[in-house]
Design an enzyme around this catalytic site. Sequence first.
Site, PDB file in Angstrom:
ATOM      1  CG  LEU A   1      -2.113  -0.950   1.248  1.00  0.00           C
ATOM      2  CD1 LEU A   1      -2.819  -0.969   2.615  1.00  0.00           C
ATOM      3  CD2 LEU A   1      -2.948  -0.936   0.321  1.00  0.00           C
ATOM      4  N   GLY A   2       2.105   1.206   0.785  1.00  0.00           N
ATOM      5  CA  GLY A   2       2.796   2.223   0.914  1.00  0.00           C
ATOM      6  C   GLY A   2       4.235   2.131   1.455  1.00  0.00           C
ATOM      7  CD  GLU A   3       8.572   1.299  -0.185  1.00  0.00           C
ATOM      8  OE1 GLU A   3       9.782   1.057   0.335  1.00  0.00           O
ATOM      9  OE2 GLU A   3       8.413   0.993  -1.653  1.00  0.00           O
TER      10      GLU A   3
ATOM     11  CG  PHE B   1      11.637   4.485  10.691  1.00  0.00           C
ATOM     12  CD1 PHE B   1      12.870   4.539  10.468  1.00  0.00           C
ATOM     13  CD2 PHE B   1      10.854   5.385  11.429  1.00  0.00           C
ATOM     14  CE1 PHE B   1      13.454   5.816  10.933  1.00  0.00           C
ATOM     15  CE2 PHE B   1      11.596   6.623  11.762  1.00  0.00           C
ATOM     16  CZ  PHE B   1      13.070   7.030  11.474  1.00  0.00           C
TER      17      PHE B   1
ATOM     18  CB  VAL C   1       1.540  -0.047   5.000  1.00  0.00           C
ATOM     19  CG1 VAL C   1       0.035  -0.294   5.561  1.00  0.00           C
ATOM     20  CG2 VAL C   1       2.302   0.853   5.891  1.00  0.00           C
TER      21      VAL C   1
ATOM     22  CE  LYS D   1       3.458   1.305  11.632  1.00  0.00           C
ATOM     23  NZ  LYS D   1       3.276   2.451  12.007  1.00  0.00           N
TER      24      LYS D   1
ATOM     25  CG  ASP E   1       4.779  13.513  12.043  1.00  0.00           C
ATOM     26  OD1 ASP E   1       4.966  14.227  11.650  1.00  0.00           O
ATOM     27  OD2 ASP E   1       5.017  11.962  11.889  1.00  0.00           O
TER      28      ASP E   1
END
Length: 384
Positions: A107-109, A112, A115, A139, A234
């Site tokens: 799904l994405g990076e 660290f 996912v 994750k 964040d």
Amino acid sequence: MSRIYDGWERLVGAVLRREEDRQLALCESFSSSSTSRFSFSFSFSFSFSFSFNPFVRNFRNDCRNSGERRDPADLSSLETLFFRNVMAIEYEELKKATKNFHRAKLLGERAFSRVYKGWIHENYLTATKPGYGISVAIKKMYSESCEGNREVLDEIHYLSELRHPNLIKLIGYSFNADDRILVYEFMCKGSLDNHLFRRGHNSLNWETRVKVAIGAARAIAFLHDLAVPVIHRDIKSSYILLDVDFNAKLSGFGLARDGPTGDRTHLSTRVTGTYGYAAPEYMTTGHSTTRCDVYSFGAVLLELMTGLRVFDSKRPVGKRDLVNWAKPYLSNEKKLSRIVDCGLEGKYPPKEAYEVAKICMQCLNVEPRLRPKMSEVVGVLESL
């Protein structure tokens, strides 16, 4: 190998000390007030005192004396401490659910972690075929990343205890000798960042943007109104996730910290977070308060209004910093239309947009004490 375990012991010790401070503050809070929107279970503090301290004392010695590579997640004391409200999931089941973490499931990076999407049985937490059971976001932290380990501990520390409709739900975990994996509910619409800035997504209409802003604001207000406030540190559009109905849920608790209590006015920390979203006083001093989160939310609200990233080095020099460029327009009702996202094609109520602009300006005030509380922001947005 001992260096790895020393690092885990220091991280665990820090969480232990933080929880002890939290419980002391909670005791003070409950002695002065009979009600609270949320509290941690007092049995949790006992599990820290009696279940975890032996683990801290013996963990390093056991590893060094035996020479074995032991996984802290295999110890029941660690599970009792951190994982009361989330379930252990077999690593092999997560491999099956993601076809051995195949790139097609990615799904994405992030810095660290990666996912992946997978499907698991809702009750047995075993891998199922796509379309059966529940979809989850898995994750997987980079095994060589010490920062990733710290992020895992903080994610579990908060998300295993905090429950709110606008916070992402942590379902389970899987630890083995090499991997640290967290499993979350899957948000099918992805992140707000994708909808605002990635090609291929239809532009969000005005009503949906306000709905997303309200959901995110409610999540932050919940964190700030706890007996011991939590500072997310964040907040950004990529950590605001959307479900099928565009309900927003706040994620990304890897940098979260307990806020100041008692006579303390701020929390002093190493400066982290994302440039553009971080409050100016935090960037210069490292002093963090709940008002820093308010500033970050203001930056997200500005992105919702303009459809532009809060910082983009590809824009002309004067427009790279969105906050500084947009502020003169936010305070002028007649000029506001110049910065409203052109993707809306003028389909928004001007009066309502100006009300959003005013609360955005207040959140982005350079003077922290002049920023509103998030509960006040929620009230304004809900009144639109």
